[in-house]
Design an enzyme around this catalytic site. Structure first.
Site, mmCIF file in Angstrom:
data_model
loop_
_atom_site.group_PDB
_atom_site.id
_atom_site.type_symbol
_atom_site.label_atom_id
_atom_site.label_comp_id
_atom_site.label_asym_id
_atom_site.label_seq_id
_atom_site.Cartn_x
_atom_site.Cartn_y
_atom_site.Cartn_z
ATOM 1 N N ASN A 1 1.838 -5.360 -2.917
ATOM 2 C CA ASN A 1 0.441 -5.649 -2.591
ATOM 3 C C ASN A 1 -0.321 -4.345 -2.348
ATOM 4 O O ASN A 1 0.195 -3.452 -1.661
ATOM 5 C CB ASN A 1 0.440 -6.504 -1.303
ATOM 6 C CG ASN A 1 -0.912 -7.089 -0.954
ATOM 7 O OD1 ASN A 1 -1.566 -7.701 -1.793
ATOM 8 N ND2 ASN A 1 -1.340 -6.916 0.294
ATOM 9 N N GLU B 1 -6.528 -10.575 -0.879
ATOM 10 C CA GLU B 1 -7.277 -10.293 0.360
ATOM 11 C C GLU B 1 -8.770 -10.177 0.073
ATOM 12 O O GLU B 1 -9.446 -9.276 0.561
ATOM 13 C CB GLU B 1 -6.788 -8.982 1.003
ATOM 14 C CG GLU B 1 -5.304 -8.926 1.271
ATOM 15 C CD GLU B 1 -4.856 -7.694 2.066
ATOM 16 O OE1 GLU B 1 -5.717 -6.947 2.563
ATOM 17 O OE2 GLU B 1 -3.632 -7.485 2.172
ATOM 18 N N HIS C 1 -10.539 -6.069 -2.039
ATOM 19 C CA HIS C 1 -11.572 -5.679 -1.079
ATOM 20 C C HIS C 1 -12.619 -4.922 -1.891
ATOM 21 O O HIS C 1 -12.399 -3.789 -2.324
ATOM 22 C CB HIS C 1 -10.985 -4.770 0.008
ATOM 23 C CG HIS C 1 -10.014 -5.472 0.903
ATOM 24 N ND1 HIS C 1 -10.398 -6.495 1.748
ATOM 25 C CD2 HIS C 1 -8.694 -5.297 1.098
ATOM 26 C CE1 HIS C 1 -9.339 -6.930 2.423
ATOM 27 N NE2 HIS C 1 -8.290 -6.224 2.049
ATOM 28 N N GLU D 1 0.806 -1.230 0.000
ATOM 29 C CA GLU D 1 0.000 0.000 0.000
ATOM 30 C C GLU D 1 0.833 1.273 0.000
ATOM 31 O O GLU D 1 0.619 2.171 0.827
ATOM 32 C CB GLU D 1 -0.966 -0.026 1.193
ATOM 33 C CG GLU D 1 -1.877 -1.239 1.172
ATOM 34 C CD GLU D 1 -2.752 -1.388 2.405
ATOM 35 O OE1 GLU D 1 -2.711 -0.524 3.294
ATOM 36 O OE2 GLU D 1 -3.483 -2.405 2.471
ATOM 37 N N ASP E 1 -12.663 -9.901 -0.170
ATOM 38 C CA ASP E 1 -13.959 -9.948 0.503
ATOM 39 C C ASP E 1 -14.873 -8.967 -0.223
ATOM 40 O O ASP E 1 -14.408 -8.096 -0.955
ATOM 41 C CB ASP E 1 -13.865 -9.666 2.011
ATOM 42 C CG ASP E 1 -13.078 -8.424 2.372
ATOM 43 O OD1 ASP E 1 -12.970 -7.500 1.527
ATOM 44 O OD2 ASP E 1 -12.567 -8.352 3.501
HETATM 45 O O1 9MR Z 1 -7.724 -7.352 8.838
HETATM 46 C C1 9MR Z 1 -6.800 -6.490 9.437
HETATM 47 C C2 9MR Z 1 -7.435 -5.821 10.639
HETATM 48 O O2 9MR Z 1 -7.682 -6.765 11.657
HETATM 49 C C3 9MR Z 1 -6.538 -4.708 11.158
HETATM 50 O O3 9MR Z 1 -7.216 -3.999 12.178
HETATM 51 C C4 9MR Z 1 -6.189 -3.790 10.018
HETATM 52 C C5 9MR Z 1 -5.291 -2.674 10.498
HETATM 53 O O4 9MR Z 1 -4.785 -1.905 9.489
HETATM 54 O O5 9MR Z 1 -5.540 -4.516 8.989
HETATM 55 C C6 9MR Z 1 -6.389 -5.455 8.416
HETATM 56 O O6 9MR Z 1 -5.757 -6.096 7.327
HETATM 57 C C7 9MR Z 1 -5.384 -5.244 6.238
HETATM 58 C C8 9MR Z 1 -4.202 -5.865 5.553
HETATM 59 O O7 9MR Z 1 -3.176 -6.151 6.469
HETATM 60 C C9 9MR Z 1 -3.689 -4.972 4.447
HETATM 61 N N1 9MR Z 1 -4.740 -4.623 3.526
HETATM 62 C C10 9MR Z 1 -5.967 -4.130 4.098
HETATM 63 C C11 9MR Z 1 -6.466 -5.113 5.170
HETATM 64 C C12 9MR Z 1 -7.828 -4.668 5.686
HETATM 65 O O8 9MR Z 1 -7.727 -3.420 6.302
#
Ligand code: 9MR
Length: 434
Positions: A282, A349, A318, A234, A351
């Site tokens: 990613n 990732e 997402h 990101e 959903d």
């Molecule tokens: O699913 C993750 C969530 O539990 C955390 O609070 C969050 C914090 O930034 O990160 C989420 O996972 C992220 C992933 O590591 C990177 N891409 C976006 C995902 C969803 O926010």
């Protein structure tokens, strides 16, 4: 935001660039597997669709990365045998092969393992989830690939400078391996979930040293257990999280100190640590064709041209608030242009958020089917990971931009009794070529 009839668009697109039928795969040749070392375990020299046209003469992009090792030969799972590495057919020329679905399968995992070439089916796994027997059972039965949801982020692994905490991550990695699942390391350099000390670093030297120490220690610790990594996560933003408006590099402790070169640096350090690992960039809301996807495409193209050791790109997928919506045909076109750089592509990732009904129930089913299909048909698409197992544990439920306000996002493939939802059936259909 619904997609046009996907199959029609897909076949028109395929024919526009080669029209191989996917039946035997021989006619069209593979195009670009070899450029990055044979796209992991999922491709390569079986009798598969990807065997045709191995004449390296078609190579257009060649091996920009230098990582021609095809290291993850055993990657794909218990079937494993379908992975002998390619010798580098390379390039974007020469048509396109199509993955062949399994003849029969009773789980997503099996559908992925029996496809030709195989494809990894993954899930984000949380330490908390592994305390639940049903969660563990479904996770291991249906998936062959694991991403730790939070346990391998910088704040979890290096809470104090140079002091590492491995327990929670080891727990997930060891559970995965005991179930014959492959693990992707997530994530080596990310602006988010940093410990306080890292956010207060300043100056190029301090930041570069911290990146180096972190990558060396983390990759070193997991060396014999993990050989695919999200190296940078990101690094790009737009005005909206949907990927629209003024795409640019994201301010962060890394970018502020080093400029854009922090990305090349992270990949170079990772490559020094493991010459055979698969190294990925990613990001979210780069799933189809929008400002952010275009910007990231140019960024990655530049990296490939400079010889930065990158092996693939993860499209988080997402879908729905707070992120983008993407139809299958647009996803297919987007994945194709990145794969034509000689890279693997992955859904990393996935959903699909139903909160506030921005994505209707009908659209959700259509997206699940068509997006999974868009990846599945491409041999260069080596994995499809879902961001969780059951709806009740989804990150979206409590994420303010997701508009759920504590309600279930209904975003995944299993309900809270761990029963398969209609979304599961759509994914299974796509994996079986239906
Ligand atoms: O699913 C993750 C969530 O539990 C955390 O609070 C969050 C914090 O930034 O990160 C989420 O996972 C992220 C992933 O590591 C990177 N891409 C976006 C995902 C969803 O926010």
């Amino acid at each position: 935001m619904r997609s046009a009839p996907f199959t029609l668009l897909l076949s028109a697109f395929l024919c526009a660039i080669g029209c191989s039928d996917g039946g035997d795969g021989g006619a069209g040749g593979t195009g670009g597997q070899g450029a990055t070392g044979g796209t992991g375990g999922a491709t390569g020299g079986t009798t598969s669709t990807s065997t045709g046209g191995t004449d390296a003469s078609t190579s257009a992009t060649g091996s920009a990365t230098g990582s021609t090792s095809a290291s993850t030969g055993d990657a794909t799972s218990s079937t494993g045998d379908a992975t002998s590495s390619t010798s580098g057919t390379g390039g974007t020329g020469g048509g396109m092969a199509v993955r062949t679905p399994a003849a029969s399968a009773s789980t997503l995992r099996e559908a992925g393992e029996k496809a030709n070439p195989p494809i990894l089916i993954g899930a984000a796994i949380s330490g908390g989830g592994l305390n639940n027997g049903d969660y563990k059972r479904v996770a291991a039965a249906e998936h062959s690939y694991v991403t730790a949801e939070n346990e391998m982020k910088w704040d979890a692994l290096e809470p104090n400078p140079g002091q590492f905490s491995w327990g929670a991550a080891d727990n997930i990695v060891n559970w995965a391996r005991s179930n014959n699942m492959k693990v992707k390391g997530h994530t080596l350099v990310w602006h988010n979930q940093l410990p306080g000390w890292a956010n207060s670093l300043s100056g190029a030297t301090q930041v570069e040293q911290a990146i180096r120490r972190h990558i060396e220690n983390v990759m070193g610790h997991f060396k014999d257990r993990i050989d695919t990594w999200d190296v940078v996560n990101e690094a790009v933003i737009t005005n909206s999280d949907t990927g629209v408006g003024n795409p640019r590099m994201r301010p962060s402790v890394f970018f502020n100190a080093l400029g854009e070169r922090f990305i090349d640096l992270a990949f170079q350090i990772a490559r020094e640590q493991d010459p055979n690992a698969k190294l990925y960039y990613n990001d979210y809301s780069i799933d189809a064709l929008n400002d952010k996807a275009d910007f990231v495409y140019e960024m990655i193209k530049g990296m490939v041209e400079r010889g930065v050791p990158i092996d693939g790109v993860g499209f988080q997928m997402h879908i729905g608030p707070p992120n983008n919506e993407a139809g299958g045909a647009d996803v297919a076109a987007n994945l194709r242009r990145f794969a034509d750089l000689g890279l693997e592509v992955l859904i990393s990732e996935m959903d699909i958020n139903r909160c506030s009904n921005q994505v209707t129930a009908e659209e959700q089913l259509e997206y699940y089917h068509d997006i999974v299909e868009a990846c599945f048909v491409m041999p260069e698409c080596t994995a499809i990971t879902f961001w969780g197992i059951n709806d009740g544990r989804s990150w979206l439920n409590s994420w303010s931009g997701a508009l759920c306000n504590g309600q279930s996002s209904q975003s995944l493939l299993f309900n809270d009794q761990y029963q398969k939802k209609e979304t599961y059936n759509k994914v299974m259909d796509a994996l079986m070529g239906r």
